[in-house]
Write a protein that holds these residues in place. Structure first.
Motif, PDB file in Angstrom:
ATOM      1  N   GLU A  96     -62.141 -51.984 102.115  1.00  0.00           N
ATOM      2  CA  GLU A  96     -62.499 -53.379 101.856  1.00  0.00           C
ATOM      3  C   GLU A  96     -62.289 -53.720 100.383  1.00  0.00           C
ATOM      4  OE1 GLU A  96     -66.462 -56.153 101.744  1.00  0.00           O
ATOM      5  OE2 GLU A  96     -66.367 -54.546 103.221  1.00  0.00           O
ATOM      6  N   ALA A  97     -62.690 -52.802  99.475  1.00  0.00           N
ATOM      7  CA  ALA A  97     -62.512 -53.054  98.038  1.00  0.00           C
ATOM      8  C   ALA A  97     -61.034 -53.159  97.690  1.00  0.00           C
ATOM      9  CB  ALA A  97     -63.171 -51.951  97.221  1.00  0.00           C
ATOM     10  N   ALA A  98     -60.216 -52.272  98.248  1.00  0.00           N
ATOM     11  CA  ALA A  98     -58.783 -52.300  97.961  1.00  0.00           C
ATOM     12  C   ALA A  98     -58.138 -53.559  98.516  1.00  0.00           C
ATOM     13  CB  ALA A  98     -58.108 -51.061  98.536  1.00  0.00           C
ATOM     14  N   ALA A  99     -58.649 -54.049  99.661  1.00  0.00           N
ATOM     15  CA  ALA A  99     -58.067 -55.229 100.285  1.00  0.00           C
ATOM     16  C   ALA A  99     -58.284 -56.481  99.439  1.00  0.00           C
ATOM     17  CB  ALA A  99     -58.655 -55.426 101.673  1.00  0.00           C
ATOM     18  N   LYS A 100     -59.252 -56.479  98.544  1.00  0.00           N
ATOM     19  CA  LYS A 100     -59.528 -57.633  97.700  1.00  0.00           C
ATOM     20  C   LYS A 100     -58.461 -57.821  96.618  1.00  0.00           C
ATOM     21  CE  LYS A 100     -64.521 -57.482  98.275  1.00  0.00           C
ATOM     22  NZ  LYS A 100     -65.801 -57.287  97.595  1.00  0.00           N
ATOM     23  N   ILE A 101     -57.677 -56.811  96.370  1.00  0.00           N
ATOM     24  CA  ILE A 101     -56.618 -56.886  95.355  1.00  0.00           C
ATOM     25  C   ILE A 101     -55.356 -57.364  96.063  1.00  0.00           C
ATOM     26  CG2 ILE A 101     -55.280 -55.611  93.645  1.00  0.00           C
ATOM     27  CD1 ILE A 101     -57.665 -53.554  93.648  1.00  0.00           C
ATOM     28  N   SER A 102     -54.852 -58.514  95.649  1.00  0.00           N
ATOM     29  CA  SER A 102     -53.671 -59.072  96.312  1.00  0.00           C
ATOM     30  C   SER A 102     -52.455 -58.189  96.068  1.00  0.00           C
ATOM     31  CB  SER A 102     -53.393 -60.487  95.802  1.00  0.00           C
ATOM     32  OG  SER A 102     -52.862 -60.434  94.486  1.00  0.00           O
ATOM     33  N   THR A 103     -51.492 -58.317  96.945  1.00  0.00           N
ATOM     34  CA  THR A 103     -50.244 -57.559  96.788  1.00  0.00           C
ATOM     35  C   THR A 103     -49.575 -57.910  95.466  1.00  0.00           C
ATOM     36  OG1 THR A 103     -49.966 -57.469  99.186  1.00  0.00           O
ATOM     37  CG2 THR A 103     -48.005 -57.063  97.838  1.00  0.00           C
ATOM     38  N   ALA A 104     -49.563 -59.185  95.105  1.00  0.00           N
ATOM     39  CA  ALA A 104     -48.933 -59.611  93.847  1.00  0.00           C
ATOM     40  C   ALA A 104     -49.643 -58.976  92.650  1.00  0.00           C
ATOM     41  CB  ALA A 104     -48.960 -61.135  93.726  1.00  0.00           C
ATOM     42  N   ASP A 105     -50.978 -58.940  92.676  1.00  0.00           N
ATOM     43  CA  ASP A 105     -51.714 -58.310  91.580  1.00  0.00           C
ATOM     44  C   ASP A 105     -51.480 -56.805  91.561  1.00  0.00           C
ATOM     45  OD1 ASP A 105     -52.763 -60.605  90.437  1.00  0.00           O
ATOM     46  OD2 ASP A 105     -54.614 -60.526  91.618  1.00  0.00           O
ATOM     47  N   HIS A 106     -51.420 -56.187  92.737  1.00  0.00           N
ATOM     48  CA  HIS A 106     -51.159 -54.741  92.813  1.00  0.00           C
ATOM     49  C   HIS A 106     -49.815 -54.415  92.166  1.00  0.00           C
ATOM     50  CE1 HIS A 106     -50.588 -50.735  94.499  1.00  0.00           C
ATOM     51  NE2 HIS A 106     -51.873 -50.745  94.831  1.00  0.00           N
ATOM     52  N   VAL A 107     -48.804 -55.180  92.508  1.00  0.00           N
ATOM     53  CA  VAL A 107     -47.468 -54.961  91.927  1.00  0.00           C
ATOM     54  C   VAL A 107     -47.500 -55.204  90.421  1.00  0.00           C
ATOM     55  CG1 VAL A 107     -45.102 -55.860  91.875  1.00  0.00           C
ATOM     56  CG2 VAL A 107     -46.229 -55.440  94.069  1.00  0.00           C
ATOM     57  N   ALA A 108     -48.133 -56.288  89.980  1.00  0.00           N
ATOM     58  CA  ALA A 108     -48.186 -56.611  88.550  1.00  0.00           C
ATOM     59  C   ALA A 108     -48.910 -55.524  87.762  1.00  0.00           C
ATOM     60  CB  ALA A 108     -48.866 -57.964  88.336  1.00  0.00           C
ATOM     61  N   ILE A 109     -49.992 -54.995  88.320  1.00  0.00           N
ATOM     62  CA  ILE A 109     -50.768 -53.961  87.619  1.00  0.00           C
ATOM     63  C   ILE A 109     -49.980 -52.660  87.534  1.00  0.00           C
ATOM     64  CG2 ILE A 109     -52.819 -52.507  87.799  1.00  0.00           C
ATOM     65  CD1 ILE A 109     -54.238 -55.078  88.942  1.00  0.00           C
ATOM     66  N   THR A 110     -49.375 -52.223  88.631  1.00  0.00           N
ATOM     67  CA  THR A 110     -48.605 -50.975  88.578  1.00  0.00           C
ATOM     68  C   THR A 110     -47.392 -51.123  87.668  1.00  0.00           C
ATOM     69  OG1 THR A 110     -47.505 -51.530  90.665  1.00  0.00           O
ATOM     70  CG2 THR A 110     -49.423 -50.079  90.790  1.00  0.00           C
ATOM     71  N   HIS A 111     -46.797 -52.303  87.635  1.00  0.00           N
ATOM     72  CA  HIS A 111     -45.690 -52.584  86.719  1.00  0.00           C
ATOM     73  C   HIS A 111     -46.180 -52.498  85.261  1.00  0.00           C
ATOM     74  CE1 HIS A 111     -41.802 -54.331  85.677  1.00  0.00           C
ATOM     75  NE2 HIS A 111     -42.430 -55.159  84.861  1.00  0.00           N
ATOM     76  N   HIS A 112     -47.357 -53.036  85.011  1.00  0.00           N
ATOM     77  CA  HIS A 112     -47.954 -53.009  83.671  1.00  0.00           C
ATOM     78  C   HIS A 112     -48.213 -51.562  83.230  1.00  0.00           C
ATOM     79  CE1 HIS A 112     -49.887 -55.204  80.404  1.00  0.00           C
ATOM     80  NE2 HIS A 112     -50.887 -54.343  80.455  1.00  0.00           N
ATOM     81  N   ILE A 113     -48.721 -50.751  84.138  1.00  0.00           N
ATOM     82  CA  ILE A 113     -48.976 -49.335  83.824  1.00  0.00           C
ATOM     83  C   ILE A 113     -47.662 -48.606  83.542  1.00  0.00           C
ATOM     84  CG2 ILE A 113     -49.794 -47.159  84.827  1.00  0.00           C
ATOM     85  CD1 ILE A 113     -52.033 -48.889  86.178  1.00  0.00           C
ATOM     86  N   ALA A 114     -46.613 -48.929  84.278  1.00  0.00           N
ATOM     87  CA  ALA A 114     -45.306 -48.318  84.014  1.00  0.00           C
ATOM     88  C   ALA A 114     -44.839 -48.631  82.596  1.00  0.00           C
ATOM     89  CB  ALA A 114     -44.272 -48.797  85.033  1.00  0.00           C
ATOM     90  N   HIS A 115     -45.125 -49.848  82.133  1.00  0.00           N
ATOM     91  CA  HIS A 115     -44.737 -50.222  80.770  1.00  0.00           C
ATOM     92  C   HIS A 115     -45.471 -49.401  79.720  1.00  0.00           C
ATOM     93  CE1 HIS A 115     -42.357 -53.427  82.332  1.00  0.00           C
ATOM     94  NE2 HIS A 115     -42.165 -53.954  81.148  1.00  0.00           N
ATOM     95  N   TYR A 116     -46.641 -48.881  80.036  1.00  0.00           N
ATOM     96  CA  TYR A 116     -47.390 -48.035  79.096  1.00  0.00           C
ATOM     97  C   TYR A 116     -46.504 -46.880  78.633  1.00  0.00           C
ATOM     98  CZ  TYR A 116     -51.142 -45.039  77.294  1.00  0.00           C
ATOM     99  OH  TYR A 116     -51.928 -44.241  76.496  1.00  0.00           O
ATOM    100  N   GLY A 117     -45.966 -46.125  79.595  1.00  0.00           N
ATOM    101  CA  GLY A 117     -45.112 -44.994  79.247  1.00  0.00           C
ATOM    102  C   GLY A 117     -43.803 -45.409  78.612  1.00  0.00           C
ATOM    103  N   HIS A 118     -43.170 -46.433  79.167  1.00  0.00           N
ATOM    104  CA  HIS A 118     -41.862 -46.853  78.652  1.00  0.00           C
ATOM    105  C   HIS A 118     -41.938 -47.352  77.208  1.00  0.00           C
ATOM    106  CE1 HIS A 118     -39.118 -46.568  82.118  1.00  0.00           C
ATOM    107  NE2 HIS A 118     -40.233 -46.661  82.817  1.00  0.00           N
ATOM    108  N   THR A 119     -42.935 -48.181  76.902  1.00  0.00           N
ATOM    109  CA  THR A 119     -43.009 -48.713  75.528  1.00  0.00           C
ATOM    110  C   THR A 119     -43.353 -47.609  74.545  1.00  0.00           C
ATOM    111  OG1 THR A 119     -45.300 -49.432  75.907  1.00  0.00           O
ATOM    112  CG2 THR A 119     -43.557 -51.090  76.162  1.00  0.00           C
ATOM    113  N   PHE A 120     -44.276 -46.721  74.909  1.00  0.00           N
ATOM    114  CA  PHE A 120     -44.626 -45.633  73.988  1.00  0.00           C
ATOM    115  C   PHE A 120     -43.432 -44.705  73.785  1.00  0.00           C
ATOM    116  CE2 PHE A 120     -46.145 -41.530  72.668  1.00  0.00           C
ATOM    117  CZ  PHE A 120     -47.023 -41.861  71.647  1.00  0.00           C
ATOM    118  N   ASP A 121     -42.830 -44.265  74.867  1.00  0.00           N
ATOM    119  CA  ASP A 121     -41.751 -43.281  74.780  1.00  0.00           C
ATOM    120  C   ASP A 121     -40.507 -43.819  74.075  1.00  0.00           C
ATOM    121  OD1 ASP A 121     -43.350 -41.450  76.107  1.00  0.00           O
ATOM    122  OD2 ASP A 121     -42.531 -41.937  78.072  1.00  0.00           O
TER     123      ASP A 121
END
Length: 188
Positions: free
Chosen positions: A21-46
């Motif tokens: 139920e908690a996971a279902a509250k996160i929209s697909t668009a937000d899920h994609v945006a957040i995982t994309h944002h986390i990917a940028h963590y490694g890319h920008t640092f590296d």
């Protein structure tokens, strides 16, 4: 015994239902945006983009390092300016000794922790390699977890706080011989 097993199975099912139920509250668009944002963590640092790295955080965001199972943060950075300076200094140190870094954030789990606030936990694997100094083999130097706490603003999803919970080596001298590191410095 059967009653105890039934109670245990019911408790597990309830926990699963709550997590689902908690996971279902996160929209697909937000899920994609957040995982994309986390990917940028490694890319920008590296890639040595310290400003881009710092801009992944809210202006008053913070970064906390808990190396090698430390119960308290051994390093805390507050605000984009400190975070950018740290990223710049750390990447310069790696460049000076010929090391390229690679941050892999894997198996990301998102949990809503408040209205408009998300905790994302990622398994982390950090590699170093020295491709220009005769040691191109990527070497794992740290593994563990990163806990990303995010909220949404006009800029989109940004980190409020990042907790780095890794074990391994953190300074090049812990991984490479000093004379090999000096050779990298003398080539410039």
């Amino acid at each position: 015994m059967l009653r105890q097993i039934s109670i245990l199975l019911l408790a597990v099912a309830c926990q699963f239902a709550v997590a689902t139920e908690a996971a279902a509250k996160i929209s697909t668009a937000d899920h994609v945006a957040i995982t994309h944002h986390i990917a940028h963590y490694g890319h920008t640092f590296d890639r040595g983009d310290s400003e881009g790295f710092a801009n992944l955080f809210h202006p008053n965001g913070s970064w906390h390092a808990y190396p090698n199972k430390s119960p308290t943060a051994l390093q805390v950075l507050n605000g984009r300016e400190e975070i950018a300076a740290f990223a710049n200094d750390r990447q310069q140190m790696f460049k000076d000794v010929g090391i390229e870094t690679k941050h892999f954030m894997l198996n990301i789990i998102l949990t809503e922790v408040g209205k408009g606030r998300i905790k994302a936990t990622a398994m982390a694997l950090i590699l170093w390699q020295r491709p220009y100094d005769g040691d191109p083999l990527p070497r794992p130097v740290q593994s563990g977890y990163y806990d990303f706490y995010l909220s949404k603003s006009a800029e989109g999803w940004r980190f409020d706080r990042v907790d780095v919970l890794t074990s391994g080596v953190y300074r090049p001298i812990e991984m490479y011989r000093e004379e090999d590191l000096k050779k990298s410095r003398s080539r410039e």
